[in-house]
Design a protein around this motif. Structure first.
Motif, PDB file in Angstrom:
ATOM      1  N   HIS A   1      50.556 -68.262   7.870  1.00  0.00           N
ATOM      2  CA  HIS A   1      50.331 -66.830   7.685  1.00  0.00           C
ATOM      3  C   HIS A   1      50.901 -66.265   6.399  1.00  0.00           C
ATOM      4  O   HIS A   1      50.543 -65.155   6.001  1.00  0.00           O
ATOM      5  CB  HIS A   1      50.873 -66.063   8.890  1.00  0.00           C
ATOM      6  CG  HIS A   1      50.177 -66.463  10.154  1.00  0.00           C
ATOM      7  ND1 HIS A   1      50.769 -67.270  11.098  1.00  0.00           N
ATOM      8  CD2 HIS A   1      48.936 -66.205  10.612  1.00  0.00           C
ATOM      9  CE1 HIS A   1      49.923 -67.474  12.085  1.00  0.00           C
ATOM     10  NE2 HIS A   1      48.803 -66.847  11.811  1.00  0.00           N
ATOM     11  N   ASN A   2      51.788 -67.000   5.741  1.00  0.00           N
ATOM     12  CA  ASN A   2      52.356 -66.530   4.480  1.00  0.00           C
ATOM     13  C   ASN A   2      52.945 -67.722   3.728  1.00  0.00           C
ATOM     14  O   ASN A   2      53.044 -68.826   4.270  1.00  0.00           O
ATOM     15  CB  ASN A   2      53.407 -65.434   4.717  1.00  0.00           C
ATOM     16  CG  ASN A   2      54.504 -65.881   5.653  1.00  0.00           C
ATOM     17  OD1 ASN A   2      55.159 -66.902   5.437  1.00  0.00           O
ATOM     18  ND2 ASN A   2      54.717 -65.111   6.720  1.00  0.00           N
ATOM     19  N   LEU A   3      53.334 -67.485   2.479  1.00  0.00           N
ATOM     20  CA  LEU A   3      53.863 -68.581   1.666  1.00  0.00           C
ATOM     21  C   LEU A   3      55.217 -69.076   2.162  1.00  0.00           C
ATOM     22  O   LEU A   3      55.540 -70.247   1.975  1.00  0.00           O
ATOM     23  CB  LEU A   3      53.941 -68.157   0.197  1.00  0.00           C
ATOM     24  CG  LEU A   3      52.585 -68.010  -0.497  1.00  0.00           C
ATOM     25  CD1 LEU A   3      52.764 -67.483  -1.910  1.00  0.00           C
ATOM     26  CD2 LEU A   3      51.840 -69.336  -0.513  1.00  0.00           C
TER      27      LEU A   3
ATOM     28  N   LYS B   1      55.723 -67.465 -12.255  1.00  0.00           N
ATOM     29  CA  LYS B   1      57.152 -67.678 -12.562  1.00  0.00           C
ATOM     30  C   LYS B   1      58.016 -67.289 -11.361  1.00  0.00           C
ATOM     31  O   LYS B   1      58.934 -68.015 -10.984  1.00  0.00           O
ATOM     32  CB  LYS B   1      57.540 -66.878 -13.806  1.00  0.00           C
ATOM     33  CG  LYS B   1      59.023 -66.851 -14.093  1.00  0.00           C
ATOM     34  CD  LYS B   1      59.462 -68.013 -14.949  1.00  0.00           C
ATOM     35  CE  LYS B   1      60.870 -67.858 -15.451  1.00  0.00           C
ATOM     36  NZ  LYS B   1      61.874 -68.464 -14.613  1.00  0.00           N
ATOM     37  N   GLU B   2      57.702 -66.152 -10.754  1.00  0.00           N
ATOM     38  CA  GLU B   2      58.458 -65.695  -9.588  1.00  0.00           C
ATOM     39  C   GLU B   2      58.345 -66.690  -8.428  1.00  0.00           C
ATOM     40  O   GLU B   2      59.347 -67.023  -7.782  1.00  0.00           O
ATOM     41  CB  GLU B   2      57.935 -64.325  -9.143  1.00  0.00           C
ATOM     42  CG  GLU B   2      58.650 -63.770  -7.937  1.00  0.00           C
ATOM     43  CD  GLU B   2      58.062 -62.437  -7.503  1.00  0.00           C
ATOM     44  OE1 GLU B   2      58.168 -62.131  -6.304  1.00  0.00           O
ATOM     45  OE2 GLU B   2      57.495 -61.717  -8.336  1.00  0.00           O
ATOM     46  N   LEU B   3      57.145 -67.193  -8.167  1.00  0.00           N
ATOM     47  CA  LEU B   3      56.952 -68.179  -7.099  1.00  0.00           C
ATOM     48  C   LEU B   3      57.688 -69.476  -7.405  1.00  0.00           C
ATOM     49  O   LEU B   3      58.307 -70.069  -6.512  1.00  0.00           O
ATOM     50  CB  LEU B   3      55.463 -68.451  -6.894  1.00  0.00           C
ATOM     51  CG  LEU B   3      54.633 -67.317  -6.324  1.00  0.00           C
ATOM     52  CD1 LEU B   3      53.153 -67.669  -6.357  1.00  0.00           C
ATOM     53  CD2 LEU B   3      55.076 -66.962  -4.920  1.00  0.00           C
ATOM     54  N   MET B   4      57.628 -69.890  -8.662  1.00  0.00           N
ATOM     55  CA  MET B   4      58.293 -71.132  -9.063  1.00  0.00           C
ATOM     56  C   MET B   4      59.797 -71.040  -8.823  1.00  0.00           C
ATOM     57  O   MET B   4      60.406 -71.969  -8.285  1.00  0.00           O
ATOM     58  CB  MET B   4      57.993 -71.429 -10.532  1.00  0.00           C
ATOM     59  CG  MET B   4      58.381 -72.809 -10.955  1.00  0.00           C
ATOM     60  SD  MET B   4      57.560 -73.169 -12.521  1.00  0.00           S
ATOM     61  CE  MET B   4      58.194 -74.794 -12.794  1.00  0.00           C
ATOM     62  N   ASP B   5      60.391 -69.920  -9.180  1.00  0.00           N
ATOM     63  CA  ASP B   5      61.833 -69.728  -8.993  1.00  0.00           C
ATOM     64  C   ASP B   5      62.190 -69.561  -7.517  1.00  0.00           C
ATOM     65  O   ASP B   5      63.132 -70.174  -7.025  1.00  0.00           O
ATOM     66  CB  ASP B   5      62.311 -68.509  -9.782  1.00  0.00           C
ATOM     67  CG  ASP B   5      62.234 -68.711 -11.287  1.00  0.00           C
ATOM     68  OD1 ASP B   5      62.122 -69.871 -11.743  1.00  0.00           O
ATOM     69  OD2 ASP B   5      62.265 -67.696 -12.019  1.00  0.00           O
ATOM     70  N   HIS B   6      61.422 -68.734  -6.812  1.00  0.00           N
ATOM     71  CA  HIS B   6      61.736 -68.414  -5.419  1.00  0.00           C
ATOM     72  C   HIS B   6      61.660 -69.644  -4.505  1.00  0.00           C
ATOM     73  O   HIS B   6      62.509 -69.833  -3.634  1.00  0.00           O
ATOM     74  CB  HIS B   6      60.794 -67.323  -4.906  1.00  0.00           C
ATOM     75  CG  HIS B   6      61.089 -66.886  -3.512  1.00  0.00           C
ATOM     76  ND1 HIS B   6      62.175 -66.115  -3.183  1.00  0.00           N
ATOM     77  CD2 HIS B   6      60.446 -67.139  -2.344  1.00  0.00           C
ATOM     78  CE1 HIS B   6      62.196 -65.900  -1.878  1.00  0.00           C
ATOM     79  NE2 HIS B   6      61.156 -66.514  -1.339  1.00  0.00           N
ATOM     80  N   TYR B   7      60.640 -70.477  -4.713  1.00  0.00           N
ATOM     81  CA  TYR B   7      60.443 -71.640  -3.843  1.00  0.00           C
ATOM     82  C   TYR B   7      60.938 -72.942  -4.471  1.00  0.00           C
ATOM     83  O   TYR B   7      60.680 -74.013  -3.935  1.00  0.00           O
ATOM     84  CB  TYR B   7      58.965 -71.757  -3.457  1.00  0.00           C
ATOM     85  CG  TYR B   7      58.510 -70.611  -2.595  1.00  0.00           C
ATOM     86  CD1 TYR B   7      58.977 -70.470  -1.291  1.00  0.00           C
ATOM     87  CD2 TYR B   7      57.637 -69.649  -3.087  1.00  0.00           C
ATOM     88  CE1 TYR B   7      58.569 -69.406  -0.498  1.00  0.00           C
ATOM     89  CE2 TYR B   7      57.223 -68.588  -2.310  1.00  0.00           C
ATOM     90  CZ  TYR B   7      57.693 -68.468  -1.015  1.00  0.00           C
ATOM     91  OH  TYR B   7      57.291 -67.416  -0.231  1.00  0.00           O
ATOM     92  N   GLN B   8      61.640 -72.843  -5.593  1.00  0.00           N
ATOM     93  CA  GLN B   8      62.242 -73.992  -6.276  1.00  0.00           C
ATOM     94  C   GLN B   8      61.193 -75.087  -6.523  1.00  0.00           C
ATOM     95  O   GLN B   8      61.371 -76.251  -6.156  1.00  0.00           O
ATOM     96  CB  GLN B   8      63.430 -74.527  -5.484  1.00  0.00           C
ATOM     97  CG  GLN B   8      64.498 -73.479  -5.305  1.00  0.00           C
ATOM     98  CD  GLN B   8      65.586 -73.894  -4.346  1.00  0.00           C
ATOM     99  OE1 GLN B   8      65.476 -74.866  -3.613  1.00  0.00           O
ATOM    100  NE2 GLN B   8      66.676 -73.144  -4.353  1.00  0.00           N
ATOM    101  N   LEU B   9      60.104 -74.690  -7.192  1.00  0.00           N
ATOM    102  CA  LEU B   9      59.012 -75.605  -7.480  1.00  0.00           C
ATOM    103  C   LEU B   9      59.243 -76.304  -8.812  1.00  0.00           C
ATOM    104  O   LEU B   9      59.849 -75.743  -9.721  1.00  0.00           O
ATOM    105  CB  LEU B   9      57.688 -74.837  -7.533  1.00  0.00           C
ATOM    106  CG  LEU B   9      57.346 -74.027  -6.279  1.00  0.00           C
ATOM    107  CD1 LEU B   9      56.094 -73.204  -6.505  1.00  0.00           C
ATOM    108  CD2 LEU B   9      57.182 -74.946  -5.079  1.00  0.00           C
ATOM    109  N   GLU B  10      58.745 -77.510  -8.923  1.00  0.00           N
ATOM    110  CA  GLU B  10      58.818 -78.258 -10.177  1.00  0.00           C
ATOM    111  C   GLU B  10      57.695 -77.843 -11.117  1.00  0.00           C
ATOM    112  O   GLU B  10      57.835 -77.918 -12.339  1.00  0.00           O
ATOM    113  CB  GLU B  10      58.752 -79.756  -9.882  1.00  0.00           C
ATOM    114  CG  GLU B  10      59.933 -80.237  -9.072  1.00  0.00           C
ATOM    115  CD  GLU B  10      59.640 -81.534  -8.326  1.00  0.00           C
ATOM    116  OE1 GLU B  10      58.658 -82.227  -8.646  1.00  0.00           O
ATOM    117  OE2 GLU B  10      60.402 -81.844  -7.392  1.00  0.00           O
TER     118      GLU B  10
END
Length: 102
Positions: free
Chosen positions: A88-90, A18-27
């Motif tokens: 090296h990172n997301l 959930k955090e990754l989805m919000d942070h990187y504006q993923l669908e």
């Protein structure tokens, strides 16, 4: 090389979806797993961003008990356009995706 239980790794990754989805504006986002040749194993995420699907993963080695040890900390992006390695990172991964995966 430190080996960790595969289930523990996946549970940690699931807790961050959930955090990754919000942070990187993923669908959309899910866990990506692929067994490679020999002891190779790939673990990461399948994401959809800007209508495109990407598999982003890191290389692991699997031991005789199914535990995973990280080979290196470089992310790989796979898509219909090909494969790019060495992130090296997301933040670097999604910056590259946002620029159109050139």
């Amino acid at each position: 090389m430190d080996y960790l239980n595969r289930e523990i790794l996946i549970n940690q990754m699931n807790a961050q979806l959930k955090e990754l989805m919000d942070h990187y504006q993923l669908e959309d986002i899910g866990i990506y797993e692929e067994e490679g040749a020999g002891d190779d194993y790939y673990l990461g995420y399948t994401v959809r961003k800007n209508g495109e699907v990407y598999m982003i993963n890191m290389p692991y080695m699997k031991d005789a008990y199914g535990n995973l040890g990280l080979k290196n900390r470089d992310w790989t992006i796979q898509s219909d356009e090909g494969e790019k390695k060495g992130f090296h990172n997301l933040d670097e991964v999604f910056d590259h995706i946002d620029k159109g995966f050139q």
